[in-house]
Design an enzyme around this catalytic site. Sequence first.
Site, PDB file in Angstrom:
ATOM      1  N   SER A 120     -50.856 -74.074  45.083  1.00 47.28           N
ATOM      2  CA  SER A 120     -52.238 -74.497  45.297  1.00 47.28           C
ATOM      3  C   SER A 120     -52.367 -76.013  45.271  1.00 47.28           C
ATOM      4  O   SER A 120     -53.398 -76.542  45.682  1.00 47.28           O
ATOM      5  CB  SER A 120     -53.124 -73.954  44.169  1.00 47.28           C
ATOM      6  OG  SER A 120     -53.083 -72.565  44.128  1.00 47.28           O
ATOM      7  N   HIS A 141     -50.210 -71.897  52.370  1.00 45.32           N
ATOM      8  CA  HIS A 141     -51.130 -71.652  51.250  1.00 45.32           C
ATOM      9  C   HIS A 141     -52.190 -70.626  51.641  1.00 45.32           C
ATOM     10  O   HIS A 141     -53.125 -70.927  52.392  1.00 45.32           O
ATOM     11  CB  HIS A 141     -51.774 -72.983  50.817  1.00 45.32           C
ATOM     12  CG  HIS A 141     -52.715 -72.838  49.676  1.00 45.32           C
ATOM     13  ND1 HIS A 141     -53.929 -73.473  49.607  1.00 45.32           N
ATOM     14  CD2 HIS A 141     -52.620 -72.104  48.534  1.00 45.32           C
ATOM     15  CE1 HIS A 141     -54.540 -73.142  48.484  1.00 45.32           C
ATOM     16  NE2 HIS A 141     -53.770 -72.312  47.821  1.00 45.32           N
ATOM     17  N   GLU A 153     -53.822 -72.549  54.710  1.00 41.71           N
ATOM     18  CA  GLU A 153     -53.539 -73.974  54.897  1.00 41.71           C
ATOM     19  C   GLU A 153     -52.048 -74.135  55.162  1.00 41.71           C
ATOM     20  O   GLU A 153     -51.234 -73.521  54.460  1.00 41.71           O
ATOM     21  CB  GLU A 153     -53.891 -74.757  53.622  1.00 41.71           C
ATOM     22  CG  GLU A 153     -55.361 -75.049  53.450  1.00 41.71           C
ATOM     23  CD  GLU A 153     -55.642 -75.839  52.170  1.00 41.71           C
ATOM     24  OE1 GLU A 153     -56.253 -76.897  52.249  1.00 41.71           O
ATOM     25  OE2 GLU A 153     -55.247 -75.383  51.083  1.00 41.71           O
ATOM     26  N   ASN A 191     -58.559 -76.733  47.577  1.00 42.63           N
ATOM     27  CA  ASN A 191     -58.618 -76.889  46.121  1.00 42.63           C
ATOM     28  C   ASN A 191     -58.976 -78.303  45.674  1.00 42.63           C
ATOM     29  O   ASN A 191     -59.427 -78.495  44.548  1.00 42.63           O
ATOM     30  CB  ASN A 191     -57.305 -76.431  45.485  1.00 42.63           C
ATOM     31  CG  ASN A 191     -57.188 -74.923  45.543  1.00 42.63           C
ATOM     32  OD1 ASN A 191     -58.171 -74.212  45.325  1.00 42.63           O
ATOM     33  ND2 ASN A 191     -56.024 -74.411  45.877  1.00 42.63           N
TER      34      ASN A 191
HETATM   35  P1  NAD Z   1     -50.136 -64.699  38.718  1.00 43.86           P
HETATM   36  O1  NAD Z   1     -50.184 -65.200  37.326  1.00 43.86           O
HETATM   37  O2  NAD Z   1     -51.012 -63.555  39.116  1.00 43.86           O
HETATM   38  O3  NAD Z   1     -48.628 -64.294  39.123  1.00 43.86           O
HETATM   39  C1  NAD Z   1     -47.531 -65.109  38.929  1.00 43.86           C
HETATM   40  C2  NAD Z   1     -46.292 -64.212  38.911  1.00 43.86           C
HETATM   41  O4  NAD Z   1     -45.125 -65.041  38.928  1.00 43.86           O
HETATM   42  C3  NAD Z   1     -46.191 -63.318  37.669  1.00 43.86           C
HETATM   43  O5  NAD Z   1     -46.025 -61.974  38.072  1.00 43.86           O
HETATM   44  C4  NAD Z   1     -44.946 -63.841  36.948  1.00 43.86           C
HETATM   45  O6  NAD Z   1     -44.227 -62.814  36.280  1.00 43.86           O
HETATM   46  C5  NAD Z   1     -44.162 -64.414  38.112  1.00 43.86           C
HETATM   47  N1  NAD Z   1     -43.156 -65.408  37.745  1.00 43.86           N
HETATM   48  C6  NAD Z   1     -43.295 -66.424  36.870  1.00 43.86           C
HETATM   49  N2  NAD Z   1     -42.144 -67.132  36.824  1.00 43.86           N
HETATM   50  C7  NAD Z   1     -41.283 -66.533  37.696  1.00 43.86           C
HETATM   51  C8  NAD Z   1     -39.940 -66.781  38.080  1.00 43.86           C
HETATM   52  N3  NAD Z   1     -39.270 -67.810  37.568  1.00 43.86           N
HETATM   53  N4  NAD Z   1     -39.365 -65.960  39.000  1.00 43.86           N
HETATM   54  C9  NAD Z   1     -40.033 -64.919  39.524  1.00 43.86           C
HETATM   55  N5  NAD Z   1     -41.303 -64.633  39.175  1.00 43.86           N
HETATM   56  C10 NAD Z   1     -41.916 -65.425  38.286  1.00 43.86           C
HETATM   57  O7  NAD Z   1     -50.434 -65.989  39.641  1.00 43.86           O
HETATM   58  P2  NAD Z   1     -51.050 -66.050  41.134  1.00 43.86           P
HETATM   59  O8  NAD Z   1     -52.526 -66.216  41.026  1.00 43.86           O
HETATM   60  O9  NAD Z   1     -50.471 -64.958  41.958  1.00 43.86           O
HETATM   61  O10 NAD Z   1     -50.484 -67.464  41.608  1.00 43.86           O
HETATM   62  C11 NAD Z   1     -49.183 -67.611  42.137  1.00 43.86           C
HETATM   63  C12 NAD Z   1     -49.114 -68.869  42.997  1.00 43.86           C
HETATM   64  O11 NAD Z   1     -50.110 -68.776  44.033  1.00 43.86           O
HETATM   65  C13 NAD Z   1     -49.400 -70.165  42.242  1.00 43.86           C
HETATM   66  O12 NAD Z   1     -48.600 -71.191  42.776  1.00 43.86           O
HETATM   67  C14 NAD Z   1     -50.882 -70.413  42.555  1.00 43.86           C
HETATM   68  O13 NAD Z   1     -51.223 -71.760  42.457  1.00 43.86           O
HETATM   69  C15 NAD Z   1     -50.933 -69.928  43.993  1.00 43.86           C
HETATM   70  N6  NAD Z   1     -52.262 -69.541  44.475  1.00 43.86           N
HETATM   71  C16 NAD Z   1     -53.148 -68.912  43.635  1.00 43.86           C
HETATM   72  C17 NAD Z   1     -54.398 -68.547  44.110  1.00 43.86           C
HETATM   73  C18 NAD Z   1     -55.391 -67.866  43.198  1.00 43.86           C
HETATM   74  O14 NAD Z   1     -56.586 -67.795  43.526  1.00 43.86           O
HETATM   75  N7  NAD Z   1     -54.973 -67.327  42.084  1.00 43.86           N
HETATM   76  C19 NAD Z   1     -54.764 -68.801  45.443  1.00 43.86           C
HETATM   77  C20 NAD Z   1     -53.810 -69.398  46.297  1.00 43.86           C
HETATM   78  C21 NAD Z   1     -52.569 -69.772  45.797  1.00 43.86           C
END
Ligand code: NAD
Length: 292
Positions: A120, A141, A153, A191
């Site tokens: 993000s 993204h 994005e 963001n």
């Molecule tokens: P989340 O907390 O729901 O999931 C993250 C996952 O990553 C978890 O299942 C965790 O076990 C796993 N993980 C952590 N370390 C790891 C590793 N070393 N190897 C493999 N798996 C690992 O988070 P999310 O909301 O899905 O966010 C994930 C990414 O997407 C982030 O970079 C976030 O910035 C981005 N993002 C989030 C959103 C949102 O609205 N939440 C929107 C767009 C992008």
Amino acid sequence: MSSIKTVGVIGAGQMGNGIAHVCALAGYEALLNDADPARIEAGLEGIAKNMRRQVGRGLIQQPDMDAGLKRIKAAPKLAAFEACDLVIESIVEDIEAKKKIFADLQAALKPTAILASNTSSISITGLAAKTDRPDKFIGIHFMNPAPVMKLVELIRGLATSQETYDTSVKFVESLGKTIANAEDFPAFIVNRVLVPMINEAVYTLYEGVGSVEAIDKSLKLGANHPMGPLELADFIGLDTCLSIMQVLYEGLADSKYRPCPLLVKYVEAGWLGRKTNRGFYDYRTDPPTPTR
Ligand code: NAD
């Protein structure tokens, strides 16, 4: 479809699951990895549930769902990613964790594979520089929830090649998404605008200007936002919101991006929003109860 056939997704959280879902429905083979194997199982169940909902609403047909689900495979070991033409990393928003996963992944990859991050806010150029293929690295993204939101994005790092960009454009368009190009500066476009607004809403709560309910009601009815900012923060994940503010604060060296201490406190408590059942609202009750 683009030249990509198999897509690896690392991180079976809310975003990784949504990305695997979208890829599989668009006809790609999808491999889903997570550091925690239980998250992969939960992810596959969640994807099936979300596809069932799409069938129920007439957005997709049952045969699309059946074929889509068959295309998604659990990949608890990164070695399985040797089959991938594109790998999209979507793990926790932590620069060191992301750098490590790309380093661990490298040995498994075929030389032509493209690497993407769903980050993000973190520098695509910086992540790419730690890999053996900065020219084949790009930011893709997705928005949350990925199966629903139209925008993606695309962020080119300093070294991203035109070929990588062109292949990524074709890939994203084949998912039925609309692209916005963003330069590689902290938090890109969406963001950069959205998360400081959320942080300001938390300051508004912190300073006692309004309650959780009043703040969300104000933005919904007063600014026509579909969700209030605190409800949205819970939806995104408060840990992710805080990480984005930290990247903005450090990356732009401007005090206007300082994270609200109350946001920090919620994250310290492990009250991360919907994913932990508690954030600015408590989701264990129906309807959810404001926690302040
Ligand atoms: P989340 O907390 O729901 O999931 C993250 C996952 O990553 C978890 O299942 C965790 O076990 C796993 N993980 C952590 N370390 C790891 C590793 N070393 N190897 C493999 N798996 C690992 O988070 P999310 O909301 O899905 O966010 C994930 C990414 O997407 C982030 O970079 C976030 O910035 C981005 N993002 C989030 C959103 C949102 O609205 N939440 C929107 C767009 C992008």
